[in-house]
Write an enzyme that holds these catalytic residues in place. Structure first.
Site, PDB file in Angstrom:
ATOM      1  N   HIS A 236      -3.530   6.962   1.996  1.00  0.00           N
ATOM      2  CA  HIS A 236      -3.907   5.611   1.585  1.00  0.00           C
ATOM      3  C   HIS A 236      -5.265   5.278   2.211  1.00  0.00           C
ATOM      4  CE1 HIS A 236      -3.978   1.472   0.661  1.00  0.00           C
ATOM      5  NE2 HIS A 236      -3.822   1.076   1.916  1.00  0.00           N
TER       6      HIS A 236
ATOM      7  N   ASN B 211     -10.065  -0.693  -0.290  1.00  0.00           N
ATOM      8  CA  ASN B 211      -8.603  -0.585  -0.331  1.00  0.00           C
ATOM      9  C   ASN B 211      -8.087  -1.254  -1.608  1.00  0.00           C
ATOM     10  OD1 ASN B 211      -5.856  -0.772   0.025  1.00  0.00           O
ATOM     11  ND2 ASN B 211      -5.944  -1.577   2.108  1.00  0.00           N
TER      12      ASN B 211
ATOM     13  N   CYS C  31       0.820  -1.231   0.000  1.00  0.00           N
ATOM     14  CA  CYS C  31       0.000   0.000   0.000  1.00  0.00           C
ATOM     15  C   CYS C  31       0.847   1.271   0.000  1.00  0.00           C
ATOM     16  CB  CYS C  31      -0.955  -0.016   1.180  1.00  0.00           C
ATOM     17  SG  CYS C  31      -2.068  -1.428   1.111  1.00  0.00           S
TER      18      CYS C  31
HETATM   19  C1  LIG Z   1      -9.874  -5.429   9.958  1.00  0.00           C
HETATM   20  C2  LIG Z   1     -10.510  -4.324  10.798  1.00  0.00           C
HETATM   21  C3  LIG Z   1     -11.540  -3.581   9.989  1.00  0.00           C
HETATM   22  C4  LIG Z   1     -11.188  -4.964  11.996  1.00  0.00           C
HETATM   23  O1  LIG Z   1     -11.782  -3.941  12.791  1.00  0.00           O
HETATM   24  P1  LIG Z   1     -11.599  -3.932  14.369  1.00  0.00           P
HETATM   25  O2  LIG Z   1     -12.430  -2.857  14.899  1.00  0.00           O
HETATM   26  O3  LIG Z   1     -10.110  -3.899  14.610  1.00  0.00           O
HETATM   27  O4  LIG Z   1     -12.205  -5.288  14.739  1.00  0.00           O
HETATM   28  P2  LIG Z   1     -11.497  -6.480  15.535  1.00  0.00           P
HETATM   29  O5  LIG Z   1     -10.409  -7.088  14.723  1.00  0.00           O
HETATM   30  O6  LIG Z   1     -11.158  -5.963  16.893  1.00  0.00           O
HETATM   31  O7  LIG Z   1     -12.686  -7.490  15.612  1.00  0.00           O
HETATM   32  C5  LIG Z   1     -13.867  -7.195  16.336  1.00  0.00           C
HETATM   33  C6  LIG Z   1     -14.836  -8.351  16.148  1.00  0.00           C
HETATM   34  O8  LIG Z   1     -15.377  -8.306  14.826  1.00  0.00           O
HETATM   35  C7  LIG Z   1     -15.230  -9.566  14.190  1.00  0.00           C
HETATM   36  N1  LIG Z   1     -15.063  -9.378  12.775  1.00  0.00           N
HETATM   37  C8  LIG Z   1     -13.903  -9.309  12.056  1.00  0.00           C
HETATM   38  N2  LIG Z   1     -14.195  -9.117  10.757  1.00  0.00           N
HETATM   39  C9  LIG Z   1     -15.538  -9.056  10.664  1.00  0.00           C
HETATM   40  C10 LIG Z   1     -16.428  -8.858   9.608  1.00  0.00           C
HETATM   41  N3  LIG Z   1     -16.014  -8.675   8.348  1.00  0.00           N
HETATM   42  N4  LIG Z   1     -17.737  -8.822   9.888  1.00  0.00           N
HETATM   43  C11 LIG Z   1     -18.203  -8.982  11.114  1.00  0.00           C
HETATM   44  N5  LIG Z   1     -17.414  -9.184  12.187  1.00  0.00           N
HETATM   45  C12 LIG Z   1     -16.095  -9.207  11.959  1.00  0.00           C
HETATM   46  C13 LIG Z   1     -14.026 -10.177  14.852  1.00  0.00           C
HETATM   47  O9  LIG Z   1     -14.058 -11.585  14.728  1.00  0.00           O
HETATM   48  C14 LIG Z   1     -14.168  -9.699  16.279  1.00  0.00           C
HETATM   49  O10 LIG Z   1     -15.048 -10.553  16.949  1.00  0.00           O
HETATM   50  P3  LIG Z   1     -14.762 -10.979  18.466  1.00  0.00           P
HETATM   51  O11 LIG Z   1     -14.770  -9.692  19.250  1.00  0.00           O
HETATM   52  O12 LIG Z   1     -15.889 -11.898  18.777  1.00  0.00           O
HETATM   53  O13 LIG Z   1     -13.419 -11.632  18.454  1.00  0.00           O
HETATM   54  C15 LIG Z   1      -9.447  -3.322  11.313  1.00  0.00           C
HETATM   55  O14 LIG Z   1      -8.624  -3.959  12.262  1.00  0.00           O
HETATM   56  C16 LIG Z   1      -8.582  -2.800  10.221  1.00  0.00           C
HETATM   57  O15 LIG Z   1      -9.023  -2.035   9.394  1.00  0.00           O
HETATM   58  N6  LIG Z   1      -7.288  -3.159  10.241  1.00  0.00           N
HETATM   59  C17 LIG Z   1      -6.361  -2.674   9.289  1.00  0.00           C
HETATM   60  C18 LIG Z   1      -6.593  -3.378   8.003  1.00  0.00           C
HETATM   61  C19 LIG Z   1      -5.775  -2.789   6.933  1.00  0.00           C
HETATM   62  O16 LIG Z   1      -5.735  -1.606   6.834  1.00  0.00           O
HETATM   63  N7  LIG Z   1      -5.131  -3.624   6.115  1.00  0.00           N
HETATM   64  C20 LIG Z   1      -4.377  -3.185   5.024  1.00  0.00           C
HETATM   65  C21 LIG Z   1      -3.239  -2.377   5.488  1.00  0.00           C
HETATM   66  S1  LIG Z   1      -2.729  -1.276   4.314  1.00  0.00           S
END
Ligand SMILES: CC(C)(COP(=O)(O)OP(=O)(O)OC[C@H]1O[C@@H](n2cnc3c(N)ncnc32)[C@H](O)[C@@H]1OP(=O)(O)O)[C@@H](O)C(=O)NCCC(=O)NCCS
Length: 337
Positions: A259, A289, A118
């Site tokens: 980004h 993304n 990214c």
């Molecule tokens: C992936 C992302 C959206 C998850 O959001 P978050 O607020 O951190 O959520 P968490 O990982 O803490 O998960 C919270 C809950 O939602 C659940 N969950 C994860 N993905 C889910 C989805 N698509 N739909 C519903 N629930 C989901 C998890 O299992 C977790 O459940 P639990 O509490 O029972 O364990 C976030 O971490 C993110 O954007 N990370 C960076 C990703 C990124 O930018 N990647 C590319 C880098 S350039």
């Protein structure tokens, strides 16, 4: 003025390509246990575009490249170098940049791919600028293109909701005025964390095999929480540090082009720079993304909407796998090239 800068490296054209097929959150929720509300609230994404399965990344990169030529009217023979930032090249080799170079008839250009996930577009833009600053080249085409749908596991809700496909790019031209164009950049890498975001299969470590495919090693895997924490701190940190060392603050910026990985990451960086909403480009809601393509797509949209003028300051910041992150500060220039 940095001693390495003999000429200005100025963006004189920007263009992008997005596949037609729209995949909404409702569509994704047919495949995995998720909801439109969850995706929108946690990421800011409403929909993304997916390219047809039988078309490769170069299809989008070539469309963006041809659009750059059409819009600018430049002769492809005047291009000295083509760089394509991508983590989803058509194949291991030859480089996707070579495929683009041939397709657009840039016969005088050399060409290579740059892999920084990214951060790929900002890394490439700054790399391209060095050839122009030094006087080695007059004109470089820089494209960011990724077909993320080709490496998504559509049964993994941790990743499949986050990404989309697209391409964008710019023409960088030499400007006699070296105070215009790329002003400064700050790029970083931390290769010690290979586990939080990766595609483990298909390289020399885990060559493609029945086992590697059975294990799904050809898909993106990530530890969303740790990538999120990293991105929130690094996007803001590198942006503020770059502004600081140039004696600038968010107030001096016309636009911040971050980004597009998660709206909450963008908001946190904007808050650290005290930027009002209208100075922050956001299109994650429509395109998700698209990895190396997010920044050039947003830049191209702003370019078409004429959202900046001569001498306006733009900050572009990328964060991604590697881990890599970086920021590039541009003073917009006209009448160059
Ligand atoms: C992936 C992302 C959206 C998850 O959001 P978050 O607020 O951190 O959520 P968490 O990982 O803490 O998960 C919270 C809950 O939602 C659940 N969950 C994860 N993905 C889910 C989805 N698509 N739909 C519903 N629930 C989901 C998890 O299992 C977790 O459940 P639990 O509490 O029972 O364990 C976030 O971490 C993110 O954007 N990370 C960076 C990703 C990124 O930018 N990647 C590319 C880098 S350039």
């Amino acid at each position: 003025m940095q001693p390495w800068r003999k000429y200005g490296a100025v963006v004189t054209e920007a263009a992008h390509f997005l596949p037609e097929r729209i995949v909404t959150n409702a569509d994704v929720s047919q495949l995995v246990d998720t909801t439109d509300e969850w995706i929108l609230e946690r990421t800011g994404i409403k929909e993304r575009r997916f390219l047809d399965e039988d078309k490769p990344t170069s299809y989008m990169a070539i469309h963006a490249a041809r659009s750059l030529l059409d819009k600018s009217g430049i002769d492809p023979l005047t291009i000295d170098l083509v760089i394509v930032a991508t983590v989803t090249p058509d194949m291991v080799f030859p480089a996707t940049a070579c495929i683009v170079q041939a397709a657009i008839g840039a016969e005088n250009a050399w060409a290579f791919d740059l892999s920084a996930a990214c951060s790929g577009f900002v890394y490439s833009l700054v790399t391209a600028s060095q050839f122009i600053h030094s006087g080695a080249h007059r004109r470089v085409m820089v494209i960011g293109a990724d077909k993320m749908s080709s490496i998504l596991d559509m049964t993994d809700r941790n990743t499949c909701v986050l990404f989309g496909d697209g391409a964008g790019g710019v023409i960088l031209d030499r400007c006699e005025n070296s105070s215009i164009g790329l002003v400064d950049f700050l790029h970083r890498a931390d290769g010690s964390d290979k586990s939080s975001l990766n595609v483990l299969g298909g390289g020399s470590l885990n060559p493609a095999s029945h086992e590697s495919v059975d294990q799904g090693l050809h898909f993106v895997r990530q530890d969303g929480r740790s990538v999120f924490k990293f991105a929130v701190s690094k996007m803001a940190e590198v942006s503020v540090e770059l502004l600081d060392r140039n004696g600038l603050t968010g107030r001096d910026l016309k636009l911040f082009i971050p980004h597009q990985a998660n709206l909450r990451i963008i908001d946190a960086a904007a808050e650290r720079m005290k930027l009002p909403q209208e100075k922050v480009l956001v299109n994650i809601d429509r395109f998700a993304n698209t990895t190396a393509a997010t920044i050039p797509i947003a830049l191209s949209q702003a370019f078409d909407e004429k959202r900046f003028q001569h001498e306006d300051l733009l900050l572009m910041t990328g964060v991604g796998a590697g881990l890599t992150w970086g920021s590039a500060l541009f003073r917009w220039g006209e009448n160059c090239g």
